[in-house]
Design a protein around this motif. Structure first.
Motif, PDB file in Angstrom:
ATOM      1  N   ARG A  69       0.799  -1.235   0.000  1.00 20.98           N
ATOM      2  CA  ARG A  69       0.000   0.000   0.000  1.00 20.98           C
ATOM      3  C   ARG A  69       0.832   1.286   0.000  1.00 20.98           C
ATOM      4  O   ARG A  69       0.512   2.205  -0.745  1.00 20.98           O
ATOM      5  CB  ARG A  69      -0.973   0.014   1.175  1.00 20.98           C
ATOM      6  CG  ARG A  69      -2.219  -0.797   0.920  1.00 20.98           C
ATOM      7  CD  ARG A  69      -3.183  -0.669   2.083  1.00 20.98           C
ATOM      8  NE  ARG A  69      -4.401  -1.415   1.842  1.00 20.98           N
ATOM      9  CZ  ARG A  69      -5.279  -1.716   2.790  1.00 20.98           C
ATOM     10  NH1 ARG A  69      -5.057  -1.330   4.036  1.00 20.98           N
ATOM     11  NH2 ARG A  69      -6.363  -2.397   2.500  1.00 20.98           N
ATOM     12  N   PRO A  70       1.888   1.372   0.815  1.00 22.66           N
ATOM     13  CA  PRO A  70       2.661   2.618   0.799  1.00 22.66           C
ATOM     14  C   PRO A  70       3.326   2.931  -0.543  1.00 22.66           C
ATOM     15  O   PRO A  70       3.681   4.074  -0.804  1.00 22.66           O
ATOM     16  CB  PRO A  70       3.731   2.388   1.875  1.00 22.66           C
ATOM     17  CG  PRO A  70       3.183   1.330   2.756  1.00 22.66           C
ATOM     18  CD  PRO A  70       2.344   0.465   1.869  1.00 22.66           C
ATOM     19  N   GLN A  71       3.490   1.944  -1.405  1.00 15.23           N
ATOM     20  CA  GLN A  71       4.168   2.160  -2.678  1.00 15.23           C
ATOM     21  C   GLN A  71       3.226   2.284  -3.867  1.00 15.23           C
ATOM     22  O   GLN A  71       3.672   2.543  -4.980  1.00 15.23           O
ATOM     23  CB  GLN A  71       5.152   1.017  -2.934  1.00 15.23           C
ATOM     24  CG  GLN A  71       6.233   0.953  -1.881  1.00 15.23           C
ATOM     25  CD  GLN A  71       7.261  -0.095  -2.203  1.00 15.23           C
ATOM     26  OE1 GLN A  71       7.590  -0.327  -3.358  1.00 15.23           O
ATOM     27  NE2 GLN A  71       7.772  -0.747  -1.175  1.00 15.23           N
ATOM     28  N   LEU A  72       1.937   2.109  -3.653  1.00 19.27           N
ATOM     29  CA  LEU A  72       0.998   2.158  -4.768  1.00 19.27           C
ATOM     30  C   LEU A  72       0.762   3.589  -5.233  1.00 19.27           C
ATOM     31  O   LEU A  72       0.593   4.490  -4.419  1.00 19.27           O
ATOM     32  CB  LEU A  72      -0.340   1.527  -4.363  1.00 19.27           C
ATOM     33  CG  LEU A  72      -0.345   0.025  -4.149  1.00 19.27           C
ATOM     34  CD1 LEU A  72      -1.710  -0.442  -3.655  1.00 19.27           C
ATOM     35  CD2 LEU A  72       0.028  -0.707  -5.425  1.00 19.27           C
ATOM     36  N   PRO A  73       0.736   3.791  -6.535  1.00 23.44           N
ATOM     37  CA  PRO A  73       0.426   5.125  -7.044  1.00 23.44           C
ATOM     38  C   PRO A  73      -1.061   5.447  -6.857  1.00 23.44           C
ATOM     39  O   PRO A  73      -1.871   4.553  -6.574  1.00 23.44           O
ATOM     40  CB  PRO A  73       0.781   5.027  -8.527  1.00 23.44           C
ATOM     41  CG  PRO A  73       0.775   3.578  -8.849  1.00 23.44           C
ATOM     42  CD  PRO A  73       1.050   2.833  -7.584  1.00 23.44           C
ATOM     43  N   ALA A  74      -1.398   6.703  -7.012  1.00 22.23           N
ATOM     44  CA  ALA A  74      -2.797   7.130  -6.888  1.00 22.23           C
ATOM     45  C   ALA A  74      -3.651   6.365  -7.896  1.00 22.23           C
ATOM     46  O   ALA A  74      -3.226   6.088  -9.012  1.00 22.23           O
ATOM     47  CB  ALA A  74      -2.913   8.626  -7.146  1.00 22.23           C
ATOM     48  N   GLY A  75      -4.850   6.003  -7.482  1.00 20.22           N
ATOM     49  CA  GLY A  75      -5.774   5.304  -8.369  1.00 20.22           C
ATOM     50  C   GLY A  75      -5.681   3.794  -8.298  1.00 20.22           C
ATOM     51  O   GLY A  75      -6.457   3.084  -8.921  1.00 20.22           O
ATOM     52  N   ILE A  76      -4.695   3.292  -7.544  1.00 21.47           N
ATOM     53  CA  ILE A  76      -4.554   1.851  -7.364  1.00 21.47           C
ATOM     54  C   ILE A  76      -4.615   1.559  -5.874  1.00 21.47           C
ATOM     55  O   ILE A  76      -3.967   2.231  -5.084  1.00 21.47           O
ATOM     56  CB  ILE A  76      -3.224   1.319  -7.938  1.00 21.47           C
ATOM     57  CG1 ILE A  76      -3.159   1.596  -9.438  1.00 21.47           C
ATOM     58  CG2 ILE A  76      -3.072  -0.174  -7.667  1.00 21.47           C
ATOM     59  CD1 ILE A  76      -1.855   1.160 -10.083  1.00 21.47           C
ATOM     60  N   THR A  77      -5.424   0.586  -5.498  1.00 24.23           N
ATOM     61  CA  THR A  77      -5.516   0.208  -4.092  1.00 24.23           C
ATOM     62  C   THR A  77      -5.457  -1.301  -3.964  1.00 24.23           C
ATOM     63  O   THR A  77      -5.680  -2.025  -4.939  1.00 24.23           O
ATOM     64  CB  THR A  77      -6.811   0.763  -3.449  1.00 24.23           C
ATOM     65  OG1 THR A  77      -6.724   0.604  -2.040  1.00 24.23           O
ATOM     66  CG2 THR A  77      -8.047   0.056  -3.969  1.00 24.23           C
ATOM     67  N   ALA A  78      -5.162  -1.752  -2.768  1.00 24.35           N
ATOM     68  CA  ALA A  78      -5.121  -3.190  -2.489  1.00 24.35           C
ATOM     69  C   ALA A  78      -5.992  -3.463  -1.269  1.00 24.35           C
ATOM     70  O   ALA A  78      -5.816  -2.844  -0.225  1.00 24.35           O
ATOM     71  CB  ALA A  78      -3.687  -3.645  -2.232  1.00 24.35           C
ATOM     72  N   LEU A  79      -6.929  -4.369  -1.429  1.00 22.69           N
ATOM     73  CA  LEU A  79      -7.788  -4.768  -0.322  1.00 22.69           C
ATOM     74  C   LEU A  79      -7.106  -5.889   0.458  1.00 22.69           C
ATOM     75  O   LEU A  79      -6.158  -6.513  -0.017  1.00 22.69           O
ATOM     76  CB  LEU A  79      -9.136  -5.249  -0.850  1.00 22.69           C
ATOM     77  CG  LEU A  79      -9.972  -4.211  -1.599  1.00 22.69           C
ATOM     78  CD1 LEU A  79     -11.255  -4.845  -2.133  1.00 22.69           C
ATOM     79  CD2 LEU A  79     -10.296  -3.035  -0.718  1.00 22.69           C
ATOM     80  N   LEU A  80      -7.591  -6.156   1.642  1.00 19.59           N
ATOM     81  CA  LEU A  80      -7.050  -7.227   2.470  1.00 19.59           C
ATOM     82  C   LEU A  80      -7.747  -8.545   2.148  1.00 19.59           C
ATOM     83  O   LEU A  80      -8.839  -8.568   1.566  1.00 19.59           O
ATOM     84  CB  LEU A  80      -7.222  -6.884   3.947  1.00 19.59           C
ATOM     85  CG  LEU A  80      -6.543  -5.592   4.404  1.00 19.59           C
ATOM     86  CD1 LEU A  80      -6.859  -5.317   5.868  1.00 19.59           C
ATOM     87  CD2 LEU A  80      -5.045  -5.642   4.180  1.00 19.59           C
ATOM     88  N   THR A 104     -14.986   1.325  -7.321  1.00 19.43           N
ATOM     89  CA  THR A 104     -15.379   2.337  -8.306  1.00 19.43           C
ATOM     90  C   THR A 104     -14.633   3.660  -8.145  1.00 19.43           C
ATOM     91  O   THR A 104     -14.579   4.445  -9.077  1.00 19.43           O
ATOM     92  CB  THR A 104     -16.903   2.596  -8.263  1.00 19.43           C
ATOM     93  OG1 THR A 104     -17.276   2.983  -6.942  1.00 19.43           O
ATOM     94  CG2 THR A 104     -17.673   1.355  -8.680  1.00 19.43           C
ATOM     95  N   SER A 105     -14.047   3.913  -6.984  1.00 16.06           N
ATOM     96  CA  SER A 105     -13.307   5.164  -6.803  1.00 16.06           C
ATOM     97  C   SER A 105     -11.824   5.026  -7.167  1.00 16.06           C
ATOM     98  O   SER A 105     -11.077   5.992  -7.079  1.00 16.06           O
ATOM     99  CB  SER A 105     -13.454   5.676  -5.368  1.00 16.06           C
ATOM    100  OG  SER A 105     -12.866   4.776  -4.463  1.00 16.06           O
ATOM    101  N   ASN A 106     -11.399   3.859  -7.592  1.00 14.72           N
ATOM    102  CA  ASN A 106     -10.024   3.618  -8.018  1.00 14.72           C
ATOM    103  C   ASN A 106     -10.021   3.017  -9.413  1.00 14.72           C
ATOM    104  O   ASN A 106     -10.966   2.341  -9.805  1.00 14.72           O
ATOM    105  CB  ASN A 106      -9.318   2.660  -7.053  1.00 14.72           C
ATOM    106  CG  ASN A 106      -9.038   3.310  -5.725  1.00 14.72           C
ATOM    107  OD1 ASN A 106      -8.105   4.091  -5.603  1.00 14.72           O
ATOM    108  ND2 ASN A 106      -9.852   3.013  -4.728  1.00 14.72           N
ATOM    109  N   THR A 107      -8.962   3.250 -10.148  1.00 10.01           N
ATOM    110  CA  THR A 107      -8.828   2.655 -11.473  1.00 10.01           C
ATOM    111  C   THR A 107      -8.590   1.162 -11.357  1.00 10.01           C
ATOM    112  O   THR A 107      -9.189   0.362 -12.069  1.00 10.01           O
ATOM    113  CB  THR A 107      -7.646   3.299 -12.231  1.00 10.01           C
ATOM    114  OG1 THR A 107      -7.867   4.705 -12.278  1.00 10.01           O
ATOM    115  CG2 THR A 107      -7.520   2.757 -13.630  1.00 10.01           C
ATOM    116  N   THR A 108      -7.708   0.780 -10.417  1.00  7.87           N
ATOM    117  CA  THR A 108      -7.353  -0.620 -10.231  1.00  7.87           C
ATOM    118  C   THR A 108      -7.453  -0.985  -8.761  1.00  7.87           C
ATOM    119  O   THR A 108      -6.975  -0.250  -7.901  1.00  7.87           O
ATOM    120  CB  THR A 108      -5.909  -0.892 -10.722  1.00  7.87           C
ATOM    121  OG1 THR A 108      -5.818  -0.509 -12.093  1.00  7.87           O
ATOM    122  CG2 THR A 108      -5.546  -2.353 -10.578  1.00  7.87           C
ATOM    123  N   THR A 109      -8.074  -2.114  -8.490  1.00  3.84           N
ATOM    124  CA  THR A 109      -8.165  -2.645  -7.131  1.00  3.84           C
ATOM    125  C   THR A 109      -7.626  -4.066  -7.149  1.00  3.84           C
ATOM    126  O   THR A 109      -8.043  -4.881  -7.964  1.00  3.84           O
ATOM    127  CB  THR A 109      -9.627  -2.642  -6.633  1.00  3.84           C
ATOM    128  OG1 THR A 109     -10.142  -1.317  -6.710  1.00  3.84           O
ATOM    129  CG2 THR A 109      -9.720  -3.145  -5.205  1.00  3.84           C
TER     130      THR A 109
END
Length: 167
Positions: A69-80, A104-109
């Motif tokens: 998570r700390p290294q992900l660019p804006a628009g990309i998230t990682a769920l648990l 829906t609020s991120n380009t990539t999940t």
């Protein structure tokens, strides 16, 4: 009247990476950082990642929280991994709705998925409405997760979602 001399310098835009390759071999610096993280977090589930131990959901979640998570660019998230279990729980509409807003609020999940003793990764692209399944064991476990993800996304987000297998 005096004219002020101006110094002209060439300004170049900083190079920005538009895509992060999350599936590449880590660099030496990244490996050192991971080793340092293990030393500074002795109680982390990451400590179980040695030998032929099964990778626990705790180790997956700690990796996501502390490293990815700390290294992900804006628009990309990682769920648990626990979020993935919520997707299959039809009685928990509040959590399912929360997760759909994240998608829906991120380009990539990115969502880690577990099928018995095997982990795979779902990459949800909300722009193309595509589920890309990254799986080191071919299609193992996808028979369970593919229809569950497609159904959840079609119910809680807009778009005709489709699944594809990553290379």
């Amino acid at each position: 009247s005096k004219k002020r001399a101006t110094l002209r310098t060439s300004v170049t835009a900083p190079t920005t990476t538009t895509h992060t390759d999350l599936f590449r071999t880590p660099t030496t610096a990244e490996l050192r950082e991971a080793q340092s993280l293990l030393l500074t977090h002795p109680d982390s589930a990451l400590q179980s990642l040695s030998g032929n131990n099964h990778i626990s959901s705790g180790a997956i979640n700690d990796t996501i929280t502390m490293i990815i998570r700390p290294q992900l660019p804006a628009g990309i998230t990682a769920l648990l991994s626990s979020d993935a279990m919520t997707i299959g729980d039809v009685t928990n509409n509040r959590q399912r709705t929360r997760l759909s807003k994240v998608v829906t609020s991120n380009t990539t999940t990115l969502i880690p998925l577990n099928d018995s003793q095997h982990w795979l990764l779902a990459e949800l692209n909300s722009v193309t409405c595509t589920i890309i399944l990254h799986n080191s064991a071919g299609t193992h476990g996808q028979a369970t997760w593919r229809p569950r993800l497609e159904s959840w996304l079609r119910t809680h987000t807009n778009g005709p979602w489709r699944s594809i297998q990553a290379n």
